[in-house]
Scaffold this motif. Structure first.
Motif, mmCIF file in Angstrom:
data_model
loop_
_atom_site.group_PDB
_atom_site.id
_atom_site.type_symbol
_atom_site.label_atom_id
_atom_site.label_comp_id
_atom_site.label_asym_id
_atom_site.label_seq_id
_atom_site.Cartn_x
_atom_site.Cartn_y
_atom_site.Cartn_z
ATOM 1 N N GLY A 116 0.898 -1.137 0.184
ATOM 2 C CA GLY A 116 -0.185 -0.106 -0.010
ATOM 3 C C GLY A 116 1.019 1.204 0.152
ATOM 4 N N TYR A 117 0.450 2.427 0.631
ATOM 5 C CA TYR A 117 1.018 3.330 0.576
ATOM 6 C C TYR A 117 2.503 3.391 1.264
ATOM 7 N N GLY A 118 2.493 2.892 2.467
ATOM 8 C CA GLY A 118 3.871 2.637 3.157
ATOM 9 C C GLY A 118 4.548 1.748 2.427
ATOM 10 N N ASP A 128 1.712 -9.206 -0.913
ATOM 11 C CA ASP A 128 0.273 -8.535 -0.957
ATOM 12 C C ASP A 128 -0.564 -9.353 -1.331
ATOM 13 N N ARG A 129 -2.021 -9.428 -0.950
ATOM 14 C CA ARG A 129 -3.045 -10.434 -1.570
ATOM 15 C C ARG A 129 -3.430 -9.792 -2.625
ATOM 16 N N THR A 134 -7.127 5.794 -0.207
ATOM 17 C CA THR A 134 -7.683 7.452 0.083
ATOM 18 C C THR A 134 -8.885 7.718 -1.073
ATOM 19 N N GLY A 192 -0.500 -13.197 -1.780
ATOM 20 C CA GLY A 192 -1.010 -14.386 -0.878
ATOM 21 C C GLY A 192 -1.551 -13.595 0.217
ATOM 22 N N GLU A 193 -2.122 -14.325 1.067
ATOM 23 C CA GLU A 193 -2.940 -13.856 2.251
ATOM 24 C C GLU A 193 -1.725 -14.249 3.453
ATOM 25 N N ILE A 194 -1.452 -13.166 4.150
ATOM 26 C CA ILE A 194 -0.440 -13.413 5.085
ATOM 27 C C ILE A 194 -1.232 -13.571 6.321
ATOM 28 N N LEU A 218 1.184 -3.254 6.574
ATOM 29 C CA LEU A 218 -0.159 -4.203 6.361
ATOM 30 C C LEU A 218 -1.537 -3.241 6.552
ATOM 31 N N GLY A 219 -1.335 -1.762 7.285
ATOM 32 C CA GLY A 219 -2.581 -1.181 7.173
ATOM 33 C C GLY A 219 -3.336 -1.588 8.189
ATOM 34 N N ASP A 273 0.062 2.763 9.117
ATOM 35 C CA ASP A 273 -1.073 2.474 9.700
ATOM 36 C C ASP A 273 -1.010 1.540 11.018
ATOM 37 N N SER A 282 -2.276 8.306 8.458
ATOM 38 C CA SER A 282 -2.644 8.808 7.075
ATOM 39 C C SER A 282 -1.613 8.187 5.921
ATOM 40 N N ALA A 283 -2.370 8.268 4.870
ATOM 41 C CA ALA A 283 -1.436 7.847 3.602
ATOM 42 C C ALA A 283 -0.036 8.789 3.557
ATOM 43 N N GLN A 284 -0.229 10.080 3.833
ATOM 44 C CA GLN A 284 0.890 11.200 3.840
ATOM 45 C C GLN A 284 2.125 10.609 4.992
ATOM 46 N N LYS A 305 -6.689 18.437 -4.190
ATOM 47 C CA LYS A 305 -6.809 16.970 -3.812
ATOM 48 C C LYS A 305 -6.681 16.059 -4.980
HETATM 49 C C1 LIG Z 1 -12.025 6.525 2.648
HETATM 50 C C2 LIG Z 1 -10.596 6.941 2.971
HETATM 51 C C3 LIG Z 1 -10.182 8.122 2.756
HETATM 52 C C4 LIG Z 1 -8.931 8.387 3.135
HETATM 53 N N1 LIG Z 1 -8.265 9.729 2.912
HETATM 54 C C5 LIG Z 1 -6.928 9.884 3.164
HETATM 55 C C6 LIG Z 1 -6.543 11.348 2.860
HETATM 56 O O1 LIG Z 1 -7.435 12.094 2.209
HETATM 57 N N2 LIG Z 1 -5.259 11.655 3.028
HETATM 58 C C7 LIG Z 1 -4.389 10.628 3.771
HETATM 59 O O2 LIG Z 1 -3.280 10.792 4.089
HETATM 60 N N3 LIG Z 1 -4.878 9.462 3.962
HETATM 61 C C8 LIG Z 1 -6.292 9.037 3.863
HETATM 62 N N4 LIG Z 1 -6.692 7.842 4.433
HETATM 63 C C9 LIG Z 1 -6.117 7.014 4.965
HETATM 64 C C10 LIG Z 1 -4.983 6.084 4.214
HETATM 65 O O3 LIG Z 1 -5.571 5.530 3.124
HETATM 66 C C11 LIG Z 1 -4.235 5.046 5.091
HETATM 67 O O4 LIG Z 1 -3.538 5.812 6.196
HETATM 68 C C12 LIG Z 1 -2.986 4.609 4.272
HETATM 69 O O5 LIG Z 1 -3.632 3.792 3.263
HETATM 70 C C13 LIG Z 1 -2.170 3.718 5.207
HETATM 71 O O6 LIG Z 1 -0.977 3.124 4.437
HETATM 72 P P1 LIG Z 1 -0.467 1.841 4.764
HETATM 73 O O7 LIG Z 1 0.660 1.640 3.852
HETATM 74 O O8 LIG Z 1 -0.188 1.800 6.367
HETATM 75 O O9 LIG Z 1 -1.524 0.779 4.504
HETATM 76 P P2 LIG Z 1 -2.320 0.440 3.135
HETATM 77 O O10 LIG Z 1 -2.453 1.455 2.052
HETATM 78 O O11 LIG Z 1 -3.918 0.141 3.499
HETATM 79 O O12 LIG Z 1 -1.901 -1.006 2.621
HETATM 80 C C14 LIG Z 1 -1.807 -1.890 3.353
HETATM 81 C C15 LIG Z 1 -1.536 -3.082 2.250
HETATM 82 O O13 LIG Z 1 -1.499 -4.486 3.030
HETATM 83 C C16 LIG Z 1 -2.132 -5.447 2.294
HETATM 84 N N5 LIG Z 1 -2.481 -6.254 3.338
HETATM 85 C C17 LIG Z 1 -3.233 -6.166 4.478
HETATM 86 N N6 LIG Z 1 -3.408 -7.316 5.024
HETATM 87 C C18 LIG Z 1 -2.960 -8.256 4.238
HETATM 88 C C19 LIG Z 1 -2.572 -9.835 4.447
HETATM 89 N N7 LIG Z 1 -3.319 -10.317 5.544
HETATM 90 N N8 LIG Z 1 -2.502 -10.450 3.547
HETATM 91 C C20 LIG Z 1 -1.768 -9.819 2.360
HETATM 92 N N9 LIG Z 1 -1.948 -8.483 2.099
HETATM 93 C C21 LIG Z 1 -2.336 -7.821 3.339
HETATM 94 C C22 LIG Z 1 -3.378 -4.618 1.508
HETATM 95 O O14 LIG Z 1 -3.876 -5.571 0.611
HETATM 96 C C23 LIG Z 1 -2.548 -3.289 1.160
HETATM 97 O O15 LIG Z 1 -2.090 -3.571 0.053
HETATM 98 C C24 LIG Z 1 -8.202 7.503 4.059
HETATM 99 C C25 LIG Z 1 -8.470 6.265 4.338
HETATM 100 C C26 LIG Z 1 -9.772 5.928 3.733
HETATM 101 C C27 LIG Z 1 -10.359 4.370 4.396
#
Ligand SMILES: Cc1cc2nc3c(=O)[nH]c(=O)nc-3n(C[C@H](O)[C@H](O)[C@H](O)COP(=O)(O)OP(=O)(O)OC[C@H]3O[C@@H](n4cnc5c(N)ncnc54)[C@H](O)[C@@H]3O)c2cc1C
Length: 353
Positions: A10-12, A35-36, A44, A74-76, A103-104, A271, A280-282, A341
């Protein structure tokens, strides 16, 4: 060969991979991304997918292709920190020398009976697709309730209004106003937008129980053809299951290099990490870049230099023509933050893809 495994693209996860590949990865290091999904889902924008105003295809970013990067789908299911291995469904095991957990998050239901069973989610790509179908199948003039008036609840309500002008849409929030973590000026602007677009906002609603088609606010019953839960998040179950120190939000407490203190080959970003900002994604992207530089410095035998993480601000959408944002301490409202945006989304698609 030393193996650095990144869990979650994902973002991170994608940001750290890009940063490592762009900065002279040592010859003896290989990267593995698990990733799955076969692409990054732009989380976002999941509110727009759920509302039906953005297509599934529009919210995908391809994973990078690079000779040093292996992608495993795959599913972790769990992480064995002692054994330095990651377990996937169907008994697949991936060993690592270094691990990045990105993993968010998932929904947090605060122990409210029926909430998980009878509400819809926008936390993963696949459950957002289901939410899209359910929302767009609601009968004409049906009731849709969004529990939680934070950023994602507000964006979803506004987008759904544009997608389905017929529906009775309400945001139910426990606090005194929507966007309670933003300056009240922004909440007032957003409340006015909702009033003029016939979206109800109800404050001080504390959902105590959910059943099929009914929400309970204490003794009050609120009828609901579909309910979407945007009232809290927590790290995914794989991280919930790790027996390590966490903050009250369930996020992993880290040392200054973003390592788990007892397992310094393991980094946690996004996250799942306990950071001094709201998730946040940022924040995930900025932390990922910092961690990439920490890892590269440690591999070179140097002491990593840590620059404080700076976030630029938050932008939210109210449909396609209006928006709001907070840049430092300055609130911005109207068409300009909406254009910004869209620009940020355009840039992040090109940067990540
Ligand atoms: C509707 C909405 C709007 C948002 N708007 C904003 C915004 O405007 N600005 C902002 O900064 N943030 C925003 N956010 C928050 C932002 O999306 C998250 O903070 C960000 O995506 C976190 O990044 P991450 O890398 O931690 O996780 P993610 O980007 O969620 O990535 C996690 C990855 O892990 C994978 N994964 C998870 N569990 C498993 C598993 N068991 N097996 C395999 N793969 C797995 C997922 O498929 C995914 O690809 C928003 C969130 C939502 C829901």
């Amino acid at each position: 060969m030393r193996k650095l495994v990144v869990l979650g693209g994902g973002y991170g996860g994608l940001a750290i991979i890009q940063e490592l590949l762009n900065n002279h990865l040592p010859e003896d290091v290989e990267l593995v991304l698990i990733d799955r999904m076969p692409f990054q889902g732009l989380k976002t924008e999941y509110y727009a997918l759920a509302a039906g105003t953005a297509s599934d295809f529009d919210l995908r970013v391809s994973f990078p292709i690079h000779p040093k990067l292996t992608i495993k789908y795959g599913e972790i299911t769990s992480i064995d920190l002692e054994g330095k291995r990651v377990l996937l469904s169907q008994s697949d095991i991936i060993e690592y020398d270094y691990l990045v957990i990105a993993l968010g998050c998932t929904d947090r239901y605060h122990g409210i009976e029926g909430a998980e069973e009878y509400t819809r989610s926008i936390q993963t790509f696949s459950n957002t697709r289901q939410t899209y179908q359910q929302l767009n199948n609601v009968k004409p003039y049906g009731n849709v309730n969004i529990v939680g008036g934070g950023l994602s609840g507000v964006e979803l309500a506004a987008e759904l209004r544009e997608s389905r002008p017929d529906l009775n849409i309400a945001i139910l929030d426990r606090g005194n106003r929507v966007l309670s973590s933003f300056p009240s000026k922004l909440s007032v602007y957003v409340e006015h937008w909702f009033q003029s677009h016939d979206v109800a906002t109800r404050s001080q609603i504390s959902i105590t129980r959910v059943e099929d088609g009914v929400l309970y606010n204490g003794d009050e019953t609120i009828l609901s053809d579909e309910t979407i839960w945007t009232a809290g998040i927590q790290p995914v179950k794989v991280v919930q299951d790790l027996l390590i120190a966490k903050d009250p939000g369930g996020r992993v407490i880290l040392n200054s290099f973003s390592q788990i203190p007892e397992y310094t080959d393991v980094y946690v970003i996004g996250d799942c990490a306990s950071l001094p900002f709201a998730p946040s994604a940022q924040a995930a992207g900025a932390q990922a870049e910092q961690v990439a530089h920490v890892i590269l410095a440690l591999w070179r035998g140097e002491t990593p230099k840590l620059n404080a993480l700076h976030l630029k601000g938050t932008l939210g959408a109210l449909g396609k023509k209006a928006g709001f944002g907070l840049m430092g301490k300055t609130s911005v409202m109207g068409r300009v933050p909406r254009i910004l945006k869209s620009g940020v989304l355009w840039l992040s698609k090109r940067h990540l893809g």
